[in-house]
Design an enzyme around this catalytic site. Sequence first.
Site, mmCIF file in Angstrom:
data_model
loop_
_atom_site.group_PDB
_atom_site.id
_atom_site.type_symbol
_atom_site.label_atom_id
_atom_site.label_comp_id
_atom_site.label_asym_id
_atom_site.label_seq_id
_atom_site.Cartn_x
_atom_site.Cartn_y
_atom_site.Cartn_z
ATOM 1 C CG ASP A 435 -45.985 -33.642 97.582
ATOM 2 O OD1 ASP A 435 -46.248 -32.162 97.324
ATOM 3 O OD2 ASP A 435 -45.794 -33.733 98.904
ATOM 4 C CB SER A 436 -45.472 -30.791 93.658
ATOM 5 O OG SER A 436 -45.659 -29.965 92.749
ATOM 6 C CB ALA A 437 -42.108 -27.583 94.658
ATOM 7 C CB ILE A 465 -44.927 -38.169 95.112
ATOM 8 C CG1 ILE A 465 -44.400 -39.358 95.916
ATOM 9 C CG2 ILE A 465 -46.535 -38.364 94.746
ATOM 10 C CD1 ILE A 465 -44.999 -39.447 97.291
#
Length: 564
Positions: A435-437, A465
Amino acid sequence: MASNTNEVAVDMTPFFVLYKNGTINRLRPADNAPLSDDPQAPVRSKDVVVHPETGVSVRIFLPKITDPKQKIPVVIYIHGGAFCMGSARSSTFHSFISSVVEKANFIAVSVDYRLAPENPFDTTYDDSWAAFQWIISHANGKGPDSWLNDHADFAKLFIGGESAGANIANDVVVRAGVTDLDSKIKILGLYLVHPYFGIENDQLYKALNPTRNGGCFEDPRVNPLIDPRLKLMACKKALFFVAEKDPLKEGAMNYYEGLKKSEWNGEIEVMETKGEGHCFHFFNPKSEKAAELVNKLVDFLKQEYQQIKLVPPSNDPKTGVQSKDVTILPQKNVSARLYLPKISRKNQKIPLLFYIHGGGFCTQSAFSSMYDSYLHKLTSEANVIIVSIDYRLAPEHLIPACYDDSWAVLNWAAQGTEPWLKIHANFARVFLAGDSAGANIAHNLMVRASEESHFVASLVGMALIDPYFGNGKPDSLWTYLCPKSNGINDSRFNPAAHRSMLSELKCSKVLVCTAGKDFLRDRAWTYYETLKKSGWKGQLGIKEIEGEGHVFHLFNQTSEKAKA
């Protein structure tokens, strides 16, 4: 002959009446909320004079501290009141800040600046800037206040306010952008609640600035879009709150839209409350909409910086999921947490998922309670083995350390010597997710694996994500963590600029997940659309959850939308 005390010089009802003899009648006088110094209280508070010669002070709020050495983020709050009313000591602002501090577990510092019109209009800005400088003077732990010395983490600093206070806060962050701040100080976010950024024919502004030529829109503090310093504004994220029936909404949205198009390279988000007016949350603080505003502000603060509570591996008797920690590179402190679902037969082979946590490359952990809870659930429901990678964090370890560490974990797992993986992992069914980074890292692992023949056959797919990808302009976080790259043409940060590279991905499935109110939503869609048009032959899907923000599923894991 002396002026009669009843002779009016300026009538600015409903704010104040200024009489010719210099006295002022404030039509909404501030009350004083009591302080609390009870160590067992959810929030303690105290008043501190910053500059005795001017009387400028701050009210400091401290949440309940369980660890004497605990360092927590700082949120600076600048109250509103049309530059001429209000106080950091008033019960309205005191209650609001106490609620935020208790929910977010942050230190808050509320600025009490001198008011107009008895003080020049510029004073409100200068006092707030002076208070900001006093606050950050504690960054080395040697300031005059023990609470800030002992518990404030100035690498995680937020600034904001409401109405006129939001305008002043914006000016502080702009000024900070052209000031040589201590390297220990990082302003992560700016929050603007029903901010004042000018209205047509503003009579109050004229009354507070009787000697100034021009209207409010010619003042770069009120209209920062004309300020050449704006592109250097010292935060990387800004959150606007607007209310549908607020007369200040138009000015706020004009600034919001202009800031999006400006050279400032941060992220920006807006939340509008329908059917409500200016600062409605103060007049009906127990309403559902007021709670939504407070919760959104707390989410903004906590999503950017989560208090990381590390938990040990464990066995869940309800689901049968087991977990354990493995050190991969002892010399670099690179490790992973493994999750094994309930096994129904002795040598059962099940898919293997590598999961990479988010946190802007610089926070969070595979061992945090949030990720541990999330991956326990995922292991049980998906019936997969999960290897949750704990890579070295920036800025102590600049990019590409996170990529190299994660790649090392993949190679370690491919050796097949770890007992859980050797007995139960189906190495022909390997997935990457994050997720994200962490989604960015997962993508880059897939790119690298596509170039390594021993991985090609086993990597089936990846799930990204709320991924953190570039959007064609420099990014302050990326530039800080990867100083040799502005990100625009860097395939690691902005893969959409490298369509041919995307076409070479060897996996057969990609799922992109995003949320309707995620500030990274457009980047996720750009990645999806670019991959779809790249010539890549795999199965591509995207799922968007309406009405939610960035990685919302981690903060409310039991909600129906998180389950979806």
